[in-house]
Design a protein around this motif. Structure first.
Motif, PDB file in Angstrom:
ATOM      1  N   ALA A  96      -2.291   7.489  -0.428  1.00  7.76           N
ATOM      2  CA  ALA A  96      -3.409   6.743   0.160  1.00  7.76           C
ATOM      3  C   ALA A  96      -2.940   5.404   0.719  1.00  7.76           C
ATOM      4  O   ALA A  96      -3.356   4.991   1.811  1.00  7.76           O
ATOM      5  CB  ALA A  96      -4.494   6.523  -0.895  1.00  7.76           C
ATOM      6  N   VAL A  97      -2.058   4.718   0.002  1.00  5.29           N
ATOM      7  CA  VAL A  97      -1.542   3.432   0.465  1.00  5.29           C
ATOM      8  C   VAL A  97      -0.628   3.644   1.673  1.00  5.29           C
ATOM      9  O   VAL A  97      -0.693   2.889   2.659  1.00  5.29           O
ATOM     10  CB  VAL A  97      -0.794   2.695  -0.666  1.00  5.29           C
ATOM     11  CG1 VAL A  97      -0.089   1.445  -0.132  1.00  5.29           C
ATOM     12  CG2 VAL A  97      -1.767   2.304  -1.772  1.00  5.29           C
ATOM     13  N   ALA A  98       0.224   4.675   1.617  1.00  2.00           N
ATOM     14  CA  ALA A  98       1.113   4.957   2.748  1.00  2.00           C
ATOM     15  C   ALA A  98       0.306   5.215   4.018  1.00  2.00           C
ATOM     16  O   ALA A  98       0.683   4.779   5.110  1.00  2.00           O
ATOM     17  CB  ALA A  98       1.998   6.161   2.431  1.00  2.00           C
ATOM     18  N   ALA A  99      -0.828   5.912   3.886  1.00  3.73           N
ATOM     19  CA  ALA A  99      -1.680   6.206   5.041  1.00  3.73           C
ATOM     20  C   ALA A  99      -2.216   4.932   5.672  1.00  3.73           C
ATOM     21  O   ALA A  99      -2.456   4.885   6.888  1.00  3.73           O
ATOM     22  CB  ALA A  99      -2.831   7.109   4.624  1.00  3.73           C
ATOM     23  N   ARG A 100      -2.395   3.886   4.864  1.00  2.77           N
ATOM     24  CA  ARG A 100      -2.900   2.610   5.381  1.00  2.77           C
ATOM     25  C   ARG A 100      -1.858   1.852   6.199  1.00  2.77           C
ATOM     26  O   ARG A 100      -2.188   0.883   6.875  1.00  2.77           O
ATOM     27  CB  ARG A 100      -3.415   1.751   4.221  1.00  2.77           C
ATOM     28  CG  ARG A 100      -4.753   2.242   3.664  1.00  2.77           C
ATOM     29  CD  ARG A 100      -5.051   1.661   2.291  1.00  2.77           C
ATOM     30  NE  ARG A 100      -6.427   1.897   1.889  1.00  2.77           N
ATOM     31  CZ  ARG A 100      -6.900   3.058   1.450  1.00  2.77           C
ATOM     32  NH1 ARG A 100      -6.087   4.102   1.373  1.00  2.77           N
ATOM     33  NH2 ARG A 100      -8.167   3.193   1.102  1.00  2.77           N
TER      34      ARG A 100
ATOM     35  N   ALA B  51       3.093   7.077  11.062  1.00  2.00           N
ATOM     36  CA  ALA B  51       4.546   7.206  10.889  1.00  2.00           C
ATOM     37  C   ALA B  51       4.939   6.979   9.439  1.00  2.00           C
ATOM     38  O   ALA B  51       5.787   7.684   8.886  1.00  2.00           O
ATOM     39  CB  ALA B  51       5.273   6.218  11.796  1.00  2.00           C
ATOM     40  N   ALA B  52       4.311   6.000   8.809  1.00  2.00           N
ATOM     41  CA  ALA B  52       4.639   5.684   7.412  1.00  2.00           C
ATOM     42  C   ALA B  52       4.250   6.824   6.479  1.00  2.00           C
ATOM     43  O   ALA B  52       5.031   7.218   5.606  1.00  2.00           O
ATOM     44  CB  ALA B  52       3.948   4.390   6.988  1.00  2.00           C
ATOM     45  N   VAL B  53       3.043   7.365   6.659  1.00  2.00           N
ATOM     46  CA  VAL B  53       2.609   8.436   5.758  1.00  2.00           C
ATOM     47  C   VAL B  53       3.411   9.711   6.026  1.00  2.00           C
ATOM     48  O   VAL B  53       3.696  10.488   5.096  1.00  2.00           O
ATOM     49  CB  VAL B  53       1.091   8.689   5.864  1.00  2.00           C
ATOM     50  CG1 VAL B  53       0.720   9.433   7.133  1.00  2.00           C
ATOM     51  CG2 VAL B  53       0.574   9.431   4.646  1.00  2.00           C
TER      52      VAL B  53
ATOM     53  N   MET C  70      13.742   5.473   6.534  1.00  2.00           N
ATOM     54  CA  MET C  70      14.863   4.640   6.093  1.00  2.00           C
ATOM     55  C   MET C  70      14.421   3.508   5.168  1.00  2.00           C
ATOM     56  O   MET C  70      15.219   2.977   4.401  1.00  2.00           O
ATOM     57  CB  MET C  70      15.613   4.067   7.309  1.00  2.00           C
ATOM     58  CG  MET C  70      16.404   5.098   8.090  1.00  2.00           C
ATOM     59  SD  MET C  70      17.625   6.000   7.083  1.00  2.00           S
ATOM     60  CE  MET C  70      16.716   7.511   6.718  1.00  2.00           C
ATOM     61  N   ALA C  71      13.135   3.134   5.243  1.00  2.00           N
ATOM     62  CA  ALA C  71      12.620   2.108   4.331  1.00  2.00           C
ATOM     63  C   ALA C  71      12.520   2.644   2.903  1.00  2.00           C
ATOM     64  O   ALA C  71      12.708   1.904   1.920  1.00  2.00           O
ATOM     65  CB  ALA C  71      11.247   1.625   4.812  1.00  2.00           C
ATOM     66  N   ALA C  72      12.230   3.947   2.769  1.00  2.00           N
ATOM     67  CA  ALA C  72      12.112   4.556   1.434  1.00  2.00           C
ATOM     68  C   ALA C  72      13.456   5.044   0.910  1.00  2.00           C
ATOM     69  O   ALA C  72      13.661   5.130  -0.306  1.00  2.00           O
ATOM     70  CB  ALA C  72      11.127   5.733   1.491  1.00  2.00           C
TER      71      ALA C  72
ATOM     72  N   ALA D 181       1.984  -3.704  -2.938  1.00  9.77           N
ATOM     73  CA  ALA D 181       2.721  -3.471  -1.689  1.00  9.77           C
ATOM     74  C   ALA D 181       1.774  -3.457  -0.501  1.00  9.77           C
ATOM     75  O   ALA D 181       2.107  -3.971   0.579  1.00  9.77           O
ATOM     76  CB  ALA D 181       3.475  -2.144  -1.774  1.00  9.77           C
ATOM     77  N   TYR D 182       0.573  -2.904  -0.695  1.00  9.87           N
ATOM     78  CA  TYR D 182      -0.422  -2.894   0.383  1.00  9.87           C
ATOM     79  C   TYR D 182      -0.946  -4.299   0.639  1.00  9.87           C
ATOM     80  O   TYR D 182      -1.027  -4.736   1.797  1.00  9.87           O
ATOM     81  CB  TYR D 182      -1.569  -1.962   0.000  1.00  9.87           C
ATOM     82  CG  TYR D 182      -2.733  -2.009   0.957  1.00  9.87           C
ATOM     83  CD1 TYR D 182      -2.574  -1.688   2.300  1.00  9.87           C
ATOM     84  CD2 TYR D 182      -4.002  -2.388   0.518  1.00  9.87           C
ATOM     85  CE1 TYR D 182      -3.643  -1.730   3.188  1.00  9.87           C
ATOM     86  CE2 TYR D 182      -5.074  -2.435   1.397  1.00  9.87           C
ATOM     87  CZ  TYR D 182      -4.891  -2.109   2.725  1.00  9.87           C
ATOM     88  OH  TYR D 182      -5.954  -2.162   3.593  1.00  9.87           O
ATOM     89  N   ALA D 183      -1.266  -5.030  -0.442  1.00  8.01           N
ATOM     90  CA  ALA D 183      -1.823  -6.383  -0.296  1.00  8.01           C
ATOM     91  C   ALA D 183      -0.836  -7.322   0.381  1.00  8.01           C
ATOM     92  O   ALA D 183      -1.234  -8.187   1.176  1.00  8.01           O
ATOM     93  CB  ALA D 183      -2.215  -6.932  -1.673  1.00  8.01           C
ATOM     94  N   LEU D 184       0.446  -7.167   0.080  1.00  4.55           N
ATOM     95  CA  LEU D 184       1.472  -8.055   0.639  1.00  4.55           C
ATOM     96  C   LEU D 184       2.133  -7.476   1.893  1.00  4.55           C
ATOM     97  O   LEU D 184       3.089  -8.062   2.404  1.00  4.55           O
ATOM     98  CB  LEU D 184       2.550  -8.341  -0.418  1.00  4.55           C
ATOM     99  CG  LEU D 184       2.068  -9.042  -1.698  1.00  4.55           C
ATOM    100  CD1 LEU D 184       3.229  -9.241  -2.658  1.00  4.55           C
ATOM    101  CD2 LEU D 184       1.412 -10.386  -1.355  1.00  4.55           C
ATOM    102  N   ASP D 185       1.616  -6.318   2.361  1.00  2.00           N
ATOM    103  CA  ASP D 185       2.140  -5.655   3.554  1.00  2.00           C
ATOM    104  C   ASP D 185       3.646  -5.396   3.442  1.00  2.00           C
ATOM    105  O   ASP D 185       4.420  -5.676   4.357  1.00  2.00           O
ATOM    106  CB  ASP D 185       1.851  -6.509   4.798  1.00  2.00           C
ATOM    107  CG  ASP D 185       1.961  -5.695   6.093  1.00  2.00           C
ATOM    108  OD1 ASP D 185       1.793  -4.456   6.018  1.00  2.00           O
ATOM    109  OD2 ASP D 185       2.232  -6.286   7.155  1.00  2.00           O
ATOM    110  N   LEU D 186       4.054  -4.816   2.313  1.00  2.76           N
ATOM    111  CA  LEU D 186       5.475  -4.543   2.070  1.00  2.76           C
ATOM    112  C   LEU D 186       5.917  -3.196   2.635  1.00  2.76           C
ATOM    113  O   LEU D 186       7.103  -2.868   2.584  1.00  2.76           O
ATOM    114  CB  LEU D 186       5.755  -4.589   0.562  1.00  2.76           C
ATOM    115  CG  LEU D 186       5.490  -5.929  -0.129  1.00  2.76           C
ATOM    116  CD1 LEU D 186       5.765  -5.814  -1.619  1.00  2.76           C
ATOM    117  CD2 LEU D 186       6.339  -7.033   0.495  1.00  2.76           C
ATOM    118  N   GLY D 187       4.969  -2.425   3.129  1.00  2.00           N
ATOM    119  CA  GLY D 187       5.320  -1.164   3.768  1.00  2.00           C
ATOM    120  C   GLY D 187       5.775  -0.093   2.801  1.00  2.00           C
ATOM    121  O   GLY D 187       5.601  -0.187   1.583  1.00  2.00           O
ATOM    122  N   LEU D 188       6.429   0.923   3.378  1.00  2.00           N
ATOM    123  CA  LEU D 188       6.838   2.090   2.590  1.00  2.00           C
ATOM    124  C   LEU D 188       7.885   1.720   1.538  1.00  2.00           C
ATOM    125  O   LEU D 188       7.918   2.303   0.443  1.00  2.00           O
ATOM    126  CB  LEU D 188       7.403   3.156   3.532  1.00  2.00           C
ATOM    127  CG  LEU D 188       7.409   4.600   3.030  1.00  2.00           C
ATOM    128  CD1 LEU D 188       6.023   5.037   2.599  1.00  2.00           C
ATOM    129  CD2 LEU D 188       7.963   5.529   4.098  1.00  2.00           C
ATOM    130  N   GLY D 189       8.716   0.742   1.848  1.00  3.06           N
ATOM    131  CA  GLY D 189       9.710   0.289   0.869  1.00  3.06           C
ATOM    132  C   GLY D 189       9.041  -0.225  -0.399  1.00  3.06           C
ATOM    133  O   GLY D 189       9.522   0.016  -1.511  1.00  3.06           O
TER     134      GLY D 189
END
Length: 442
Positions: free
Chosen positions: A256-260, A264-266, A350-352, A401-409
């Motif tokens: 759910a967070v990845a989808a946000r 490409a991220a999800v 590559m982030a994950a 990670a979602y709140a701080l916009d840290l992305g997939l990593g």
């Protein structure tokens, strides 16, 4: 315990003995996912609606299979203790009671889907329409295989407990191969379309369950239900189910967070997650060997042998994890392109990837030690640990990670934290020895 018996238990911890249990278990574990891939490929050529309907209905049957895994794991530990205590008949009797439990639950699912399958399909499909109608029809037929599916799971459990992983190999592979041949025949020349897929599923699962039931009858033990033993098995299954729900909630939240973070991220998250599930499947074979061997050692009263087994299996898990990590690291520039031609998805992967690589050796040890504690019957500790690691580590980390916009990593850093918390707690449990309770029953 006599020195000879103790020596025998230690011998059973040899890599060859562990491999003799783990490799057939791995084939059994892989058979169902591989068949699902064949089923998906066959139905996929029917068009978008049948494929979507299979995805909806298949989700429900996947949950049923998960319930079966819980029954199998709970049965393995209890049967292995009886077997280790030298009472094979009592070990098989555990299989009788778990088979009654499995058959009863499977029957309830089969009946329930005849009445509630339509409503469930509409809920999962997001309303009515062609997909929901097709999924409901498929589900009502496929659910008839639930008793056989769960009987097979219970059969896997008690046979692993008596350290027989060869017969399950044939009992599972044969029906699945038959179903893989039947599916395209029924779908295309047979003219059944999507329903042909459901019929093939039912044939495989019913035949598989019948083979395990026949093996139980051939043991010549009492087949009478024993409510007290079934209640004990239900308590064990309850703890494993709660533990599984904590996993499900964590991974659903991660998706759910990845989808946000965008498509490409999800998409990249899905690639990494499916590879993670594949490695977990392979490492679970080692955990199954641990369940059987550790349960037998404790049942024989050999706590020193059980501790030696735990250390060796944990080490083997770590070695396997390192092997996977090296493969995944080497494939960083190639593997994502197997799943997507989208440059954005590959870039997000590559982030994950670094977190994925770092996590695998730790996860190898964690999965192996999970098997040790399940074999020891220390399921309540595992349940509590998983809940604490999920609520105190994984879930806060991924939403941060979602709140701080840290992305997939950031999401995969949260998954790594989840594994680290479990690893530390499992090593502490292994060291204090509270799990190594001897005797035929914990």
């Amino acid at each position: 315990m006599s020195p000879t018996a103790a020596a025998t238990t230690h011998l059973s911890a040899s890599p060859r003995r562990i491999a003799s249990l783990a490799l057939p278990a791995l084939v059994v574990l892989a058979a169902e996912p591989l068949y699902v891939l064949v089923d998906t490929a066959v139905v996929g050529h029917l068009g978008r609606v049948p494929l979507a309907a299979l995805a909806v209905g298949g989700t429900v049957m996947t949950l049923t299979a998960w319930v079966g895994t819980v029954v199998a794991y709970g049965t393995t530990g209890r049967a292995a203790r009886r077997f280790g205590a030298g009472d094979r008949a009592a070990a098989v009797a555990e299989g009788v009671q778990s088979s009654w439990l499995a058959f009863g639950v499977g029957l309830l699912i089969a009946i329930g889907m005849q009445f509630g399958g339509g409503a469930l399909a509409r809920t999962l499909a997001g309303g009515g329409g062609e997909v929901a109608d097709a999924a409901a029809h498929w589900l009502r037929i496929a659910a008839l295989g639930a008793p056989g599916l769960l009987l097979a799971a219970a059969g896997n459990g008690w046979l692993r407990g008596v350290q027989d992983t060869r017969r399950p190999l044939f009992f599972v592979l044969g029906p699945n191969l038959l179903s893989a041949l039947l599916c395209p025949l029924l779908v295309y020349p047979g003219g059944l379309g999507l329903i042909g897929s459901a019929v093939a599923n039912v044939v495989a699962q019913t035949l598989c369950g019948a083979l395990f039931a026949a093996a139980l009858v051939a043991e010549r033990v009492s087949l009478r239900p024993r409510p007290r033993v079934i209640r004990q098995q239900l308590v064990l299954s309850r703890d494993l189910l709660i533990r599984g729900l904590a996993f499900q909630a964590s991974f659903l939240s991660a998706t759910a967070v990845a989808a946000r973070f965008g498509a490409a991220a999800v998409g990249a998250h899905q690639i990494a997650l499916q590879l993670w599930f594949f490695t977990a499947l392979v490492l679970d074979a080692l955990a199954i060997a641990a369940q059987s061997l550790v349960g037998a050692a404790l049942g024989a009263g050999d706590d020193a042998g059980a501790r030696a087994l735990a250390r060796r299996i944990g080490l083997l898990g770590g070695v396997c994890g390192v092997g996977f990590a090296l493969l995944i690291a080497a494939g960083a520039s190639v593997v994502p392109s197997w799943f997507s031609s989208d440059a954005g998805v590959r870039e997000q992967a590559m982030a994950a990837w670094p977190w994925f690589v770092v996590m695998l050796p730790l996860a190898g040890v964690v999965f192996a030690l999970d098997g040790v504690l399940i074999g020891a019957g220390d399921v309540r500790y595992l349940r509590n640990l998983t809940i604490v690691a999920a609520l105190g580590g994984f879930l806060p980390a991924i939403w941060l990670a979602y709140a701080l916009d840290l992305g997939l990593g950031g999401i995969w850093a949260g998954l790594t934290l989840f594994v680290v918390i479990r690893l530390v707690a499992l090593l502490l449990r292994l060291r204090n020895g509270g799990w190594a309770v001897t005797g035929a029953v914990r």
